[in-house]
Design a protein around this motif. Structure first.
Motif: not given
Length: 135
Positions: A46, A49, A53
Motif C-alpha cells: 500500500s 502504491k 502514484s
C-alpha cells in the motif's frame, strides 16, 4: 479390448469433473499464497502504491537560474513576455529548458504582475505592448 466409450469409475461418479477439480486445486493454492503474501506485505504494498502514484515535484529551480530570470523580469517589468530569442538566451544562460522558462514566466506574471489599465485596454483590442506608459 476396445476402450472407446469406456468411462473410468472416477469420471462415472464425478460426472466428468475430475479434470476441473485438478485445475481448481492450483488456483486455490495460488489464492492461499496470495492471501498470505497480502497479509504479510500488504502495508508495504500500500505504501509503495501510494508513493508511486504521487506526482513527483521537481522542486525549486537553482538559485542562480532564478536570479537570472528575475534580472530579466526587473528590466522588462512593464512587458514581461520574453520573445522566443529571449527564451533561448535565458535557457542557455541558466541551464533550464524552455518549458521551465515558460512556466516560470507564467507563474511570475500570475503572482507578481498587474498590467496597467491602458495595457488591459490594449490587450482587449489585440494590441499588446503598445499602451504601457513610462510612469
Amino acid at each position: 479390448m476396445d476402450y472407446e466409450g469406456f468411462v473410468s469409475s472416477d469420471e462415472e461418479f464425478s460426472g466428468g469433473e475430475v479434470e476441473a477439480s485438478l485445475e481448481a486445486q492450483p488456483r486455490s493454492m495460488d489464492r492461499g499464497l496470495k492471501d498470505r503474501l497480502l497479509h504479510k506485505f500488504g502495508s508495504h504494498i500500500s505504501s509503495l502504491k501510494l508513493e508511486f502514484s504521487k506526482k513527483k515535484k521537481k522542486g525549486k529551480l537553482p538559485k542562480e537560474a532564478r536570479q537570472t530570470l528575475l534580472e530579466w523580469w526587473n528590466v522588462h517589468y512593464k512587458w514581461p513576455y520574453p520573445t522566443e530569442a529571449d527564451k533561448k538566451i535565458l535557457a542557455d544562460s541558466t541551464g533550464l529548458d524552455q518549458k521551465q522558462i515558460n512556466n516560470w514566466f507564467i507563474n511570475q506574471r500570475k503572482r507578481h504582475w498587474k498590467p496597467s489599465e491602458s495595457m488591459q485596454f490594449g490587450l482587449m483590442n489585440n494590441q499588446p505592448g503598445q499602451f504601457y506608459s513610462d510612469d
